[in-house]
Write an enzyme that holds these catalytic residues in place. Structure first.
Site, PDB file in Angstrom:
ATOM      1  N   LEU A 249       7.736 -42.616 -11.243  1.00  0.00           N
ATOM      2  CA  LEU A 249       8.045 -43.507 -12.360  1.00  0.00           C
ATOM      3  C   LEU A 249       8.780 -44.692 -11.754  1.00  0.00           C
ATOM      4  O   LEU A 249       9.653 -44.519 -10.910  1.00  0.00           O
ATOM      5  CB  LEU A 249       8.965 -42.831 -13.379  1.00  0.00           C
ATOM      6  CG  LEU A 249       8.363 -42.161 -14.598  1.00  0.00           C
ATOM      7  CD1 LEU A 249       9.466 -41.538 -15.452  1.00  0.00           C
ATOM      8  CD2 LEU A 249       7.524 -43.089 -15.418  1.00  0.00           C
ATOM      9  N   ASP A 250       8.432 -45.886 -12.189  1.00  0.00           N
ATOM     10  CA  ASP A 250       9.082 -47.087 -11.681  1.00  0.00           C
ATOM     11  C   ASP A 250      10.577 -47.059 -11.963  1.00  0.00           C
ATOM     12  O   ASP A 250      11.040 -46.400 -12.898  1.00  0.00           O
ATOM     13  CB  ASP A 250       8.490 -48.336 -12.337  1.00  0.00           C
ATOM     14  CG  ASP A 250       7.032 -48.524 -12.013  1.00  0.00           C
ATOM     15  OD1 ASP A 250       6.606 -48.125 -10.918  1.00  0.00           O
ATOM     16  OD2 ASP A 250       6.315 -49.074 -12.860  1.00  0.00           O
ATOM     17  N   LEU A 251      11.316 -47.829 -11.194  1.00  0.00           N
ATOM     18  CA  LEU A 251      12.757 -47.965 -11.362  1.00  0.00           C
ATOM     19  C   LEU A 251      13.117 -48.332 -12.800  1.00  0.00           C
ATOM     20  O   LEU A 251      14.077 -47.815 -13.362  1.00  0.00           O
ATOM     21  CB  LEU A 251      13.257 -49.047 -10.389  1.00  0.00           C
ATOM     22  CG  LEU A 251      14.742 -49.205 -10.193  1.00  0.00           C
ATOM     23  CD1 LEU A 251      15.330 -47.982  -9.504  1.00  0.00           C
ATOM     24  CD2 LEU A 251      15.034 -50.457  -9.382  1.00  0.00           C
TER      25      LEU A 251
ATOM     26  N   SER B 286      11.352 -47.781 -15.546  1.00  0.00           N
ATOM     27  CA  SER B 286      10.754 -46.906 -16.559  1.00  0.00           C
ATOM     28  C   SER B 286      11.625 -45.664 -16.693  1.00  0.00           C
ATOM     29  O   SER B 286      12.354 -45.296 -15.781  1.00  0.00           O
ATOM     30  CB  SER B 286       9.332 -46.511 -16.152  1.00  0.00           C
ATOM     31  OG  SER B 286       8.506 -47.650 -16.081  1.00  0.00           O
TER      32      SER B 286
END
Length: 183
Positions: free
Chosen positions: A45-47, A49
């Site tokens: 998961l992106d930073l 998100s």
């Protein structure tokens, strides 16, 4: 049996156990929340998100969850800029053309604002620009895919929460908390 950890990743946390990025960086990592040896993220998961991140100690299970060839459903709750049009939803449902090719068709529906925890920092409110929420289910996992899909249909993502992966969901797990299962 394999161990599976369901973690509600807060905004701003890296999906790794160490930060080998910028020297002197103090970004929080998984190690600030999960003190379990031998488990690794099944996907990322992106930073910026939030939401469900699965970790496991079983390589085959990790591959089954993360590998796009298995088409594991991932459902996101996304707060988008602007009132989401029927045309935008139809495009998401039929597949969106991105720079790296067309996405698979997604399930997409407009939803009322969900009852989620407050985000820290909060989303910037702009009274002259409305927003709306959608539930989006995809079965692939390209880099920043949901954000790129919503931007391509004219609705940049303001907040992104992964709610479920396959049969596993965030239900009852607060941000920064986790639950362990034997599968």
């Amino acid at each position: 049996m394999a161990r599976l950890i369901l973690f509600n990743k807060p905004y701003g946390v890296l999906c790794q156990f160490t930060d080998r990025g910028t020297e002197g960086s103090s970004r929080p990592t998984l190690s600030a929340f999960i003190d379990v040896a031998g488990v690794y993220p099944a996907g990322r998961l992106d930073l910026d998100s939030e939401g469900l991140l699965l970790l496991t100690d079983d390589g085959r299970l990790q591959s089954r969850i993360a590998d796009p060839k298995f088409k594991t459903a991932k459902t996101y709750l996304a707060q988008l800029e602007g009132e989401v049009s029927d045309d935008a939803l139809a495009t998401l449902r039929s597949g969106v053309r991105l720079k790296d090719g067309a996405t698979r068709p997604a399930e997409a529906e407009r939803i009322p604002a969900p009852d989620l925890w407050p985000r820290d920092p909060p989303i910037r409110f702009r009274k002259n620009i409305p927003d709306g929420w959608i539930r989006l289910t995809i079965r692939e996992g390209r880099n920043r895919q949901v954000r790129r899909m919503t931007a391509a249909v004219g609705h940049p993502t303001l907040r992104l929460v992964r709610w479920s992966i396959g049969d596993w969901s965030l239900d009852g797990i607060a941000p920064g908390e986790w639950r362990s299962l034997d599968v």
